[in-house]
Design an enzyme around this catalytic site. Structure first.
Site, mmCIF file in Angstrom:
data_model
loop_
_atom_site.group_PDB
_atom_site.id
_atom_site.type_symbol
_atom_site.label_atom_id
_atom_site.label_comp_id
_atom_site.label_asym_id
_atom_site.label_seq_id
_atom_site.Cartn_x
_atom_site.Cartn_y
_atom_site.Cartn_z
ATOM 1 N N GLU A 56 -9.231 -1.317 6.107
ATOM 2 C CA GLU A 56 -8.031 -1.502 6.917
ATOM 3 C C GLU A 56 -8.375 -1.428 8.392
ATOM 4 O OE1 GLU A 56 -4.900 1.382 6.287
ATOM 5 O OE2 GLU A 56 -3.450 0.109 7.299
ATOM 6 N N GLN A 60 0.852 -1.190 0.000
ATOM 7 C CA GLN A 60 0.000 0.000 0.000
ATOM 8 C C GLN A 60 0.891 1.245 0.000
ATOM 9 O OE1 GLN A 60 -1.974 0.479 3.756
ATOM 10 N NE2 GLN A 60 -3.585 1.775 2.957
ATOM 11 N N TYR A 68 0.694 4.645 0.298
ATOM 12 C CA TYR A 68 -0.049 5.852 0.703
ATOM 13 C C TYR A 68 0.909 6.877 1.332
ATOM 14 C CZ TYR A 68 -4.917 4.024 0.306
ATOM 15 O OH TYR A 68 -6.132 3.560 -0.127
ATOM 16 N N SER A 69 1.513 6.501 2.489
ATOM 17 C CA SER A 69 2.276 7.474 3.291
ATOM 18 C C SER A 69 3.504 7.980 2.542
ATOM 19 C CB SER A 69 2.740 6.825 4.594
ATOM 20 O OG SER A 69 1.646 6.304 5.295
ATOM 21 N N GLU A 84 -3.879 9.121 18.160
ATOM 22 C CA GLU A 84 -4.392 10.496 18.262
ATOM 23 C C GLU A 84 -5.419 10.750 17.154
ATOM 24 O OE1 GLU A 84 -1.202 9.683 18.334
ATOM 25 O OE2 GLU A 84 -0.623 10.234 20.374
ATOM 26 N N SER A 106 4.768 -1.312 3.980
ATOM 27 C CA SER A 106 4.912 -2.689 4.466
ATOM 28 C C SER A 106 4.930 -3.644 3.275
ATOM 29 C CB SER A 106 3.734 -3.078 5.367
ATOM 30 O OG SER A 106 3.598 -2.169 6.420
HETATM 31 C C1 LIG Z 1 4.112 -0.841 11.274
HETATM 32 C C2 LIG Z 1 3.666 0.210 10.291
HETATM 33 C C3 LIG Z 1 3.290 -0.181 9.036
HETATM 34 C C4 LIG Z 1 2.888 0.782 8.113
HETATM 35 N N1 LIG Z 1 2.563 0.364 6.855
HETATM 36 C C5 LIG Z 1 2.214 1.277 5.932
HETATM 37 C C6 LIG Z 1 1.938 0.877 4.601
HETATM 38 O O1 LIG Z 1 1.992 -0.302 4.259
HETATM 39 N N2 LIG Z 1 1.610 1.814 3.699
HETATM 40 C C7 LIG Z 1 1.531 3.131 4.021
HETATM 41 O O2 LIG Z 1 1.192 3.924 3.156
HETATM 42 N N3 LIG Z 1 1.819 3.566 5.270
HETATM 43 C C8 LIG Z 1 2.158 2.666 6.228
HETATM 44 N N4 LIG Z 1 2.456 3.065 7.498
HETATM 45 C C9 LIG Z 1 2.469 4.494 7.789
HETATM 46 C C10 LIG Z 1 1.348 4.960 8.692
HETATM 47 O O3 LIG Z 1 0.137 5.000 8.006
HETATM 48 C C11 LIG Z 1 1.766 6.340 9.222
HETATM 49 O O4 LIG Z 1 2.913 6.152 10.033
HETATM 50 C C12 LIG Z 1 0.691 6.987 10.026
HETATM 51 O O5 LIG Z 1 -0.404 7.333 9.214
HETATM 52 C C13 LIG Z 1 1.215 8.263 10.741
HETATM 53 O O6 LIG Z 1 1.864 9.107 9.850
HETATM 54 P P1 LIG Z 1 3.349 9.642 10.152
HETATM 55 O O7 LIG Z 1 4.214 8.507 10.540
HETATM 56 O O8 LIG Z 1 3.749 10.484 8.992
HETATM 57 O O9 LIG Z 1 3.192 10.571 11.448
HETATM 58 P P2 LIG Z 1 2.604 12.062 11.499
HETATM 59 O O10 LIG Z 1 1.343 12.133 10.750
HETATM 60 O O11 LIG Z 1 3.709 12.996 11.105
HETATM 61 O O12 LIG Z 1 2.302 12.201 13.034
HETATM 62 C C14 LIG Z 1 3.301 12.518 14.010
HETATM 63 C C15 LIG Z 1 2.608 12.653 15.365
HETATM 64 O O13 LIG Z 1 1.653 13.735 15.320
HETATM 65 C C16 LIG Z 1 0.357 13.281 15.702
HETATM 66 N N5 LIG Z 1 -0.680 13.950 14.899
HETATM 67 C C17 LIG Z 1 -0.677 14.147 13.559
HETATM 68 N N6 LIG Z 1 -1.796 14.780 13.176
HETATM 69 C C18 LIG Z 1 -2.540 14.971 14.276
HETATM 70 C C19 LIG Z 1 -3.811 15.578 14.518
HETATM 71 N N7 LIG Z 1 -4.539 16.078 13.540
HETATM 72 N N8 LIG Z 1 -4.270 15.595 15.817
HETATM 73 C C20 LIG Z 1 -3.522 15.066 16.828
HETATM 74 N N9 LIG Z 1 -2.312 14.483 16.644
HETATM 75 C C21 LIG Z 1 -1.826 14.432 15.402
HETATM 76 C C22 LIG Z 1 0.352 11.784 15.378
HETATM 77 O O14 LIG Z 1 -0.578 11.089 16.164
HETATM 78 C C23 LIG Z 1 1.800 11.408 15.736
HETATM 79 O O15 LIG Z 1 1.935 11.182 17.128
HETATM 80 C C24 LIG Z 1 2.852 2.147 8.457
HETATM 81 C C25 LIG Z 1 3.245 2.534 9.744
HETATM 82 C C26 LIG Z 1 3.637 1.580 10.660
HETATM 83 C C27 LIG Z 1 4.036 2.030 12.028
#
Ligand SMILES: Cc1cc2nc3c(=O)[nH]c(=O)nc-3n(C[C@H](O)[C@H](O)[C@H](O)COP(=O)(O)OP(=O)(O)OC[C@H]3O[C@@H](n4cnc5c(N)ncnc54)[C@H](O)[C@@H]3O)c2cc1C
Length: 395
Positions: free
Chosen positions: A248, A130, A132-133, A379, A165
């Site tokens: 998901e 996937q 996305y991120s 969050e 992933s």
């Molecule tokens: C094990 C694992 C597998 C994953 N697999 C995939 C995958 O296969 N494909 C994919 O696309 N992505 C994947 N991800 C990514 C995952 O979707 C993102 O890590 C997640 O959406 C958070 O985004 P970020 O890491 O950029 O953190 P950020 O969005 O930068 O967040 C940083 C911090 O700020 C807080 N925060 C952000 N916005 C807000 C808000 N509006 N209100 C309050 N708090 C907030 C968050 O809670 C976090 O604590 C995976 C992540 C993990 C850990």
């Protein structure tokens, strides 16, 4: 809520229980997967197990029969999850395809896309990831910057994804790209199916704190993607993407592993000593175990309530966020409590060569935080619950 199962549901349970009893021990010795350190060997074992389950008709049971599933009812899916948990059976691999991409294509895909892609998902002939991120688009996914520009019958994709992933094992990727940089951010996004073997794709594994590297950075440099692989309409991919996300969160909320974890915690407390006596005889340990058991029961009944809503014909809604939030946080609390019982011994890593149970728990502790982040952070789930379930005012 009616807690009784029908005769047909009981028969379904027995069929699966008998199948698992017959097949599981042929594939895994007890504890074998926890101890296996080589990720490739581990993957091969899981692949063989998946294929056995597929041959038995136990993969993607919720899929319609025309796509190779069993058209299982919601209750049968619940029974399936319970029995898999009870038997400690690893779930099928290719979760992104089975839980998310397949059902999304059934809803949004063209006939040609359905015929080309769906049949190879349950059998694991094609594994999916996937995309996305991105480095600056996680929680705020709609800020994504990977670009797809039209060129004849193709799009040309440039950009970077992260935390992808299974990308290192995948044949295909669902990719969100910006196709109209001038539109408002949710509007100019498209949803593409990308062949991971295309020229211009580089996959770089990211090592996690557990020592495993299950996710990756993925770079796209002038990657050609046929327009036939666009899902939904151009610039309207956000709608398709949110369908995938709803699947998901429903999937991530599964509770079946918690009963087993609870049993393991109690067994651990019986075996280990704390302050000179069995940990289980310590009143603090007993209270904590009781509180965790209550949380597991609460999660189960929350899930039953959601199933009941669905049986009444109501669609899955943001309530899936409750199960995702509570389940992943509960998992973290449970495995962290194992560390408390183990004390300093809980810090012994499997790379130390000590193959005892401490390493297994440390790995679980280190992995548990990731579940509270992947699929939308705690969050973000709280925001969804506050705004869409509880209808609180937006901050
Ligand atoms: C094990 C694992 C597998 C994953 N697999 C995939 C995958 O296969 N494909 C994919 O696309 N992505 C994947 N991800 C990514 C995952 O979707 C993102 O890590 C997640 O959406 C958070 O985004 P970020 O890491 O950029 O953190 P950020 O969005 O930068 O967040 C940083 C911090 O700020 C807080 N925060 C952000 N916005 C807000 C808000 N509006 N209100 C309050 N708090 C907030 C968050 O809670 C976090 O604590 C995976 C992540 C993990 C850990």
């Amino acid at each position: 809520m009616d807690f009784r199962y029908s005769a047909a549901e009981d028969a379904f349970r027995m069929e699966l229980r008998v199948w698992l009893a017959e097949h599981l021990s042929r594939h895994f010795a007890p504890g074998e997967l926890d101890e296996e350190q080589d990720p490739d060997i581990r993957f091969e074992k899981l692949l063989a197990w998946h294929r056995a389950m597929y041959a038995g008709g136990w993969v993607g049971i919720h899929w319609p029969r025309i796509y190779g599933g069993r058209g299982a009812s919601l209750i049968e899916q619940l029974v399936y999850a319970e029995e898999m948990g009870l038997a400690n059976a690893p779930p099928p691999i290719n979760p992104i395809a089975i839980m998310m991409v397949g059902p999304t294509l059934m809803q949004w895909g063209t006939e040609a896309q359905k015929q080309r892609f769906i049949p190879k998902m349950l059998s694991d002939e094609e594994i999916w990831c996937q995309g996305y991120s991105e480095p600056n688009a996680g929680s705020d996914l709609a800020s994504l910057q990977t670009r797809a520009v039209e060129d004849g019958d193709d799009f040309i994709v440039n950009g970077q994804k992260v935390w992808t992933s299974l990308a290192h094992r995948s044949h295909w990727c669902i990719l969100l790209c910006r196709t109209d940089p001038n539109a408002r951010k949710h509007l100019g996004i498209s949803y593409l199916l990308v062949d991971m073997r295309s020229p211009g794709i580089t996959v770089r594994p990211l090592a996690q704190i557990t020592g495993d590297a299950e996710f990756n950075e993925v770079f796209f440099e002038n990657v050609r993607v046929p327009k036939a692989n666009l899902v939904g309409r151009q610039n309207e991919g956000w709608q398709v993407a949110t369908t995938t996300l709803a699947f998901e969160r429903v999937g991530l909320g599964a509770v079946y592993q918690f009963d087993r974890l609870m049993r393991e915690l109690v067994a651990l407390a019986r075996r280990r000593t704390l302050n000179g006596r069995r940990a289980i005889d310590d009143s603090y340990v007993r209270q904590r175990l009781a509180a965790l058991a209550i949380d597991v029961a609460a999660l189960r009944y929350t899930q039953y309530r959601q199933v009941t809503q669905r049986l009444r014909g109501e669609p899955p809604g943001p309530e899936a966020s409750v199960a995702k939030l509570f389940g992943t946080e509960l998992n973290l609390r449970m495995v962290s409590f194992a560390s408390e019982i183990l004390g300093p011994a809980g810090l012994i890593d499997r790379r130390s060569g000590r193959g005892d149970e401490t390493a297994k728990w440390l790995r679980r502790v280190l992995a548990a935080r990731a579940f509270t982040i992947g699929g939308g952070t705690s969050e973000v789930q709280r925001n969804i619950i506050g705004e869409r379930v509880l209808k609180l005012p937006r901050g």
